[in-house]
Design a protein around this motif. Structure first.
Motif, PDB file in Angstrom:
ATOM      1  N   UNK A 106       0.855  -1.189   0.000  1.00  0.00           N
ATOM      2  CA  UNK A 106       0.000   0.000   0.000  1.00  0.00           C
ATOM      3  C   UNK A 106       0.893   1.242   0.000  1.00  0.00           C
ATOM      4  N   UNK A 107       0.576   2.197  -0.865  1.00  0.00           N
ATOM      5  CA  UNK A 107       1.298   3.473  -0.883  1.00  0.00           C
ATOM      6  C   UNK A 107       0.869   4.297   0.331  1.00  0.00           C
ATOM      7  N   UNK A 108       1.849   4.775   1.086  1.00  0.00           N
ATOM      8  CA  UNK A 108       1.545   5.516   2.318  1.00  0.00           C
ATOM      9  C   UNK A 108       2.000   6.963   2.269  1.00  0.00           C
ATOM     10  N   UNK A 109       2.728   7.351   1.209  1.00  0.00           N
ATOM     11  CA  UNK A 109       3.191   8.731   1.121  1.00  0.00           C
ATOM     12  C   UNK A 109       4.318   8.876   0.132  1.00  0.00           C
ATOM     13  N   UNK A 110       4.979  10.031   0.204  1.00  0.00           N
ATOM     14  CA  UNK A 110       6.078  10.343  -0.713  1.00  0.00           C
ATOM     15  C   UNK A 110       7.203  10.999   0.082  1.00  0.00           C
ATOM     16  N   UNK A 111       8.418  10.587  -0.200  1.00  0.00           N
ATOM     17  CA  UNK A 111       9.604  11.230   0.393  1.00  0.00           C
ATOM     18  C   UNK A 111      10.098  12.310  -0.562  1.00  0.00           C
ATOM     19  N   UNK A 112      10.332  13.513  -0.028  1.00  0.00           N
ATOM     20  CA  UNK A 112      10.717  14.672  -0.825  1.00  0.00           C
ATOM     21  C   UNK A 112      12.051  15.239  -0.359  1.00  0.00           C
ATOM     22  N   UNK A 113      12.715  15.923  -1.284  1.00  0.00           N
ATOM     23  CA  UNK A 113      13.858  16.770  -0.941  1.00  0.00           C
ATOM     24  C   UNK A 113      13.383  18.205  -1.092  1.00  0.00           C
ATOM     25  N   UNK A 114      13.284  18.913   0.024  1.00  0.00           N
ATOM     26  CA  UNK A 114      12.755  20.278   0.020  1.00  0.00           C
ATOM     27  C   UNK A 114      13.668  21.174   0.838  1.00  0.00           C
ATOM     28  N   UNK A 115      14.198  22.205   0.185  1.00  0.00           N
ATOM     29  CA  UNK A 115      15.109  23.143   0.850  1.00  0.00           C
ATOM     30  C   UNK A 115      16.272  22.420   1.520  1.00  0.00           C
ATOM     31  N   UNK A 116      16.768  21.378   0.844  1.00  0.00           N
ATOM     32  CA  UNK A 116      17.912  20.643   1.337  1.00  0.00           C
ATOM     33  C   UNK A 116      17.595  19.649   2.441  1.00  0.00           C
ATOM     34  N   UNK A 117      16.327  19.528   2.816  1.00  0.00           N
ATOM     35  CA  UNK A 117      15.921  18.618   3.883  1.00  0.00           C
ATOM     36  C   UNK A 117      15.041  17.510   3.325  1.00  0.00           C
ATOM     37  N   UNK A 118      15.155  16.321   3.916  1.00  0.00           N
ATOM     38  CA  UNK A 118      14.277  15.210   3.558  1.00  0.00           C
ATOM     39  C   UNK A 118      12.965  15.357   4.319  1.00  0.00           C
ATOM     40  N   UNK A 119      11.856  15.318   3.580  1.00  0.00           N
ATOM     41  CA  UNK A 119      10.527  15.471   4.180  1.00  0.00           C
ATOM     42  C   UNK A 119       9.672  14.293   3.728  1.00  0.00           C
ATOM     43  N   UNK A 120       9.031  13.615   4.665  1.00  0.00           N
ATOM     44  CA  UNK A 120       8.076  12.554   4.336  1.00  0.00           C
ATOM     45  C   UNK A 120       6.658  13.103   4.456  1.00  0.00           C
ATOM     46  N   UNK A 121       5.920  13.055   3.357  1.00  0.00           N
ATOM     47  CA  UNK A 121       4.527  13.498   3.333  1.00  0.00           C
ATOM     48  C   UNK A 121       3.658  12.251   3.331  1.00  0.00           C
TER      49      UNK A 121
END
Length: 415
Positions: A106-121
């Protein structure tokens, strides 16, 4: 178009004497002028209608995003890079018929690179992937959703083996022929002179018309390479300008670029990860002109372009072939020239293809990635909504069809 709807479609606000002559020449070769291409049969030639509002580009963001950007349940991140689709094995979704009935993850979210930081949405219901026919399969592959053999080569744990992810790549190959002309203005000649360049700017500012409202291609034509076909398989994009290649300065002589493409290519390519790093560009292999049918269509398109350029309606403008060059006459020479002249029209599709499923939720083809509601096979809570969903490329431009795919997916999500 005509009334209602978010996307604006308007008549063009510029005409060119040389393109009017090209249209007349096409008519002399059996390609009749028509009012527009959106009436159910696109055979013929016409100035392209445009996605504009009073001479200004009207994009999908203008139409669909900006009017609702104030909604409290919408957050838009810019200057962010998606790195990974997050999944787990807690499959607890509604088991309706379709691609999710046999879900393994099951897809639970997306990992992003934002402003040099790793963010899990995190997603409570669904993740909707719309990164395009290149970006979507690449992101799925680095997330462990793709061909198991490919993922193993790059030491990526296989979350779900999906052999079709990244395969079936199709695109329209545009063969850019160039002809010098005399006796009519082109963008090349107008842009060279600062007075006429200033006039173009004033015409746009005061009247919202003229060359500055021009789309990338101004005049179009659709025709059959073989009279036995049921619908056109060749399209021309005719531009009142020329340049060595995209991004380089215009030629310093008057010229037009009648580009022809095969609308139904049989060549297939792929998009595959180069390594496990999501920031590494994928390997893209289009395999243009890899089939006999595509090579024949290329030669036919080039020969038909020459016939149009040699028609009486263009004689007063003394067209001279620059590319591919009049010395190239044999099929072999023109096939080679097609490979050298060919460029993308930016219509890649097919790399997360839709397909049909049996009553048990199993796809009828190993290459199927999505069902007709854009749901990813065996990955609950994940949809792909972009041109990668098309199993076969459309016989024309892909912009409006992608909007229709999005409309269909939106309705399925609301249901």
């Amino acid at each position: 178009h005509g009334s209602g709807g978010e996307i604006r479609v308007e008549r063009p606000r510029v005409r060119w004497k040389i393109l009017d002559a090209w249209q007349a020449a096409a008519a002399q070769m059996g390609i009749a002028p028509i009012d527009e291409f959106n009436r159910g049969d696109n055979a013929g030639s016409a100035y392209f209608h445009v996605n504009q509002r009073r001479g200004r580009r009207w994009s999908m963001a203008d139409a669909f995003l900006h009017p609702i950007a104030h909604r409290p349940n919408l957050t838009v991140y810019t200057h962010a890079q998606a790195l990974q689709v997050l999944t787990d094995d807690q499959v607890h979704d509604d088991q309706r018929r379709g691609a999710w009935t046999t879900a393994q993850r099951r897809a639970t979210g997306v990992r992003l690179l934002k402003d040099g930081q790793i963010v899990d949405v995190r997603a409570r219901r669904e993740v909707i992937l719309s990164a395009g026919a290149i970006g979507s399969p690449h992101l799925m592959q680095v997330s462990g959703l793709g061909p198991a053999v490919l993922l193993a080569q790059h030491h990526i744990p296989v979350a779900v083996d999906l052999p079709g992810v990244g395969e079936n790549l199709q695109d329209h190959l545009q063969l850019r022929t160039i002809y010098r002309i005399k006796g009519a203005p082109t963008v090349n000649t107008l842009y060279r002179n600062w007075i006429t360049r200033g006039g173009m700017g004033l015409q746009y500012l005061l009247l919202r018309s003229g060359p500055m409202t021009m789309p990338p291609s101004t005049l179009g034509a659709f025709a059959k390479s073989d009279p036995e076909l049921t619908s056109p398989d060749l399209e021309w994009h005719v531009q009142p300008l020329s340049l060595p290649k995209f991004g380089e300065p215009l030629h310093r002589f008057g010229a037009i670029t009648p580009s022809v493409c095969n609308l139904r290519p049989s060549s297939r390519g792929h998009v595959r990860i180069a390594d496990a790093d999501p920031l590494t560009n994928p390997k893209i292999l289009c395999n243009y002109l890899s089939t006999d049918a595509d090579r024949r269509a290329a030669v036919t398109g080039l020969r038909m372009t020459r016939q149009i350029m040699a028609a009486p309606a263009l004689a007063r403008y003394h067209p001279q072939e620059v590319l591919p060059g009049p010395e190239l006459e044999s099929d072999e020479d023109l096939q080679q020239a097609a490979g050298e002249l060919g460029t993308t029209i930016f219509h890649p599709v097919g790399t997360c293809a839709m397909g049909s499923f049996d009553t048990h939720g199993i796809p009828n083809s190993a290459g199927t990635v999505l069902d007709t509601d854009c749901r990813v096979y065996r990955v609950a809570g994940l949809r792909v909504v972009d041109a990668s969903a098309m199993p076969t490329i459309t016989s024309g431009n892909t912009n409006a069809p992608v909007m229709l795919i999005a409309e269909r997916a939106a309705r399925a999500i609301l249901e």
